[in-house]
Scaffold this motif. Structure first.
Motif, PDB file in Angstrom:
ATOM      1  N   SER A 189     -10.442 -13.588  -0.164  1.00 51.93           N
ATOM      2  CA  SER A 189      -9.635 -12.367  -0.265  1.00 51.93           C
ATOM      3  C   SER A 189      -8.684 -12.429  -1.449  1.00 51.93           C
ATOM      4  O   SER A 189      -8.423 -11.410  -2.087  1.00 51.93           O
ATOM      5  N   HIS A 213      -8.715  -9.816  -4.491  1.00 50.47           N
ATOM      6  CA  HIS A 213      -7.473  -9.145  -4.892  1.00 50.47           C
ATOM      7  C   HIS A 213      -7.277  -9.208  -6.407  1.00 50.47           C
ATOM      8  O   HIS A 213      -6.815  -8.260  -7.022  1.00 50.47           O
ATOM      9  N   PHE A 268      -5.624  -3.568  -1.813  1.00 49.63           N
ATOM     10  CA  PHE A 268      -4.935  -3.857  -0.557  1.00 49.63           C
ATOM     11  C   PHE A 268      -3.706  -2.981  -0.338  1.00 49.63           C
ATOM     12  O   PHE A 268      -3.132  -2.980   0.738  1.00 49.63           O
ATOM     13  N   THR A 269      -3.331  -2.180  -1.331  1.00 47.39           N
ATOM     14  CA  THR A 269      -2.227  -1.242  -1.112  1.00 47.39           C
ATOM     15  C   THR A 269      -2.655  -0.116  -0.181  1.00 47.39           C
ATOM     16  O   THR A 269      -1.822   0.564   0.392  1.00 47.39           O
ATOM     17  N   SER A 314      -4.655  -0.627   2.527  1.00 43.98           N
ATOM     18  CA  SER A 314      -4.949  -1.120   3.872  1.00 43.98           C
ATOM     19  C   SER A 314      -3.739  -0.960   4.797  1.00 43.98           C
ATOM     20  O   SER A 314      -2.598  -0.860   4.347  1.00 43.98           O
ATOM     21  N   LEU A 340      -0.790  -1.775   7.456  1.00 47.95           N
ATOM     22  CA  LEU A 340       0.228  -2.822   7.507  1.00 47.95           C
ATOM     23  C   LEU A 340      -0.221  -3.979   8.398  1.00 47.95           C
ATOM     24  O   LEU A 340      -0.107  -5.146   8.016  1.00 47.95           O
ATOM     25  N   TYR A 349      -3.156  -5.016   9.141  1.00 47.01           N
ATOM     26  CA  TYR A 349      -4.229  -5.777   8.500  1.00 47.01           C
ATOM     27  C   TYR A 349      -3.661  -6.743   7.461  1.00 47.01           C
ATOM     28  O   TYR A 349      -4.112  -7.871   7.344  1.00 47.01           O
ATOM     29  N   LYS A 350      -2.658  -6.290   6.722  1.00 48.72           N
ATOM     30  CA  LYS A 350      -2.064  -7.135   5.683  1.00 48.72           C
ATOM     31  C   LYS A 350      -1.257  -8.282   6.284  1.00 48.72           C
ATOM     32  O   LYS A 350      -1.134  -9.344   5.683  1.00 48.72           O
ATOM     33  N   LEU A 351      -0.678  -8.073   7.466  1.00 51.52           N
ATOM     34  CA  LEU A 351       0.305  -9.028   7.981  1.00 51.52           C
ATOM     35  C   LEU A 351      -0.160  -9.917   9.130  1.00 51.52           C
ATOM     36  O   LEU A 351       0.562 -10.830   9.506  1.00 51.52           O
ATOM     37  N   GLN A 388       3.501 -10.045   1.975  1.00 46.83           N
ATOM     38  CA  GLN A 388       2.325  -9.288   1.519  1.00 46.83           C
ATOM     39  C   GLN A 388       2.658  -7.814   1.330  1.00 46.83           C
ATOM     40  O   GLN A 388       2.130  -7.164   0.435  1.00 46.83           O
ATOM     41  N   GLN A 389       3.530  -7.274   2.188  1.00 49.85           N
ATOM     42  CA  GLN A 389       3.916  -5.882   2.022  1.00 49.85           C
ATOM     43  C   GLN A 389       4.760  -5.713   0.762  1.00 49.85           C
ATOM     44  O   GLN A 389       4.590  -4.747   0.020  1.00 49.85           O
ATOM     45  N   ALA A 447       2.341  -5.674  -1.986  1.00 49.67           N
ATOM     46  CA  ALA A 447       1.629  -4.386  -2.049  1.00 49.67           C
ATOM     47  C   ALA A 447       2.513  -3.309  -2.674  1.00 49.67           C
ATOM     48  O   ALA A 447       2.041  -2.507  -3.486  1.00 49.67           O
TER      49      ALA A 447
END
Length: 174
Positions: free
Chosen positions: A30, A34, A41-42, A44, A46, A48-50, A88-89, A92
């Motif tokens: 991943s 990226h 991934f912006t 996707s 929240l 899923y990202k976390l 990750q957020q 993003a």
């Protein structure tokens, strides 16, 4: 400290292993995807990202909560956990056009509290110029003591040495 931890983790995922690496293979893959499509991934959700960070943060912070009643330790652990969980957020948001961000996020980026646009402006030209020569070069495991990783070439341009994704403060030291 969460910024430093995110940088060390990001560096390891970028430089060691591949999709077939036990336990971390899907994460490594991943990260590589990226770098090919940094904006993807912006879009996707929240959760899923976390979800991966949530599991790690829970495992690391739970013992602190169980065995400490010191408010300073608990305060540090809570702040560390929050920054690491949402790293990750923050990352993003740094890829998201400013006009699509909430005003509070733009203000936090501008104050240098969370990762801002400058992080990607520094690396985007160098990254785009060199990505294809790196991406299609076979990865060879090299000993860390030899100064290389899964791809010694990647270290030369990987986001200009910018691996930390909470605030980016620790990038100058890594």
């Amino acid at each position: 400290m969460a910024d430093l931890a995110s940088g060390i983790y990001h560096w390891a995922m970028d430089n060691y292993g591949n999709a077939k690496t036990p336990i971390f293979g899907s994460l490594i893959e991943s990260f590589q995807i990226h770098h090919e499509q940094p904006w993807a991934f912006t879009k996707s959700q929240l959760a899923y990202k976390l979800y991966v960070q949530a599991a790690v943060v829970t495992a690391v912070i739970s013992p602190v909560n169980l065995f400490s009643s010191d408010p300073v330790v608990l305060g540090f652990a809570g702040r560390y956990a929050g920054c690491l969980l949402f790293s990750q957020q923050f990352h993003a948001w740094a890829h998201t056009p400013k006009g699509k961000l909430p005003a509070v996020v733009v203000a936090l980026q501008g104050a240098g509290i969370i990762l801002g646009k400058g992080y990607f402006r520094m690396c985007s030209i160098m990254f785009s110029q060199q990505f294809h020569s790196w991406a299609y070069t076979p990865k060879v495991k090299v000993l860390a003591s030899a100064g290389g990783g899964a791809s010694g070439r990647q270290n030369q341009f990987r986001e200009g040495g910018n691996y930390c994704i909470v605030s980016g403060v620790w990038n100058r030291f890594l």
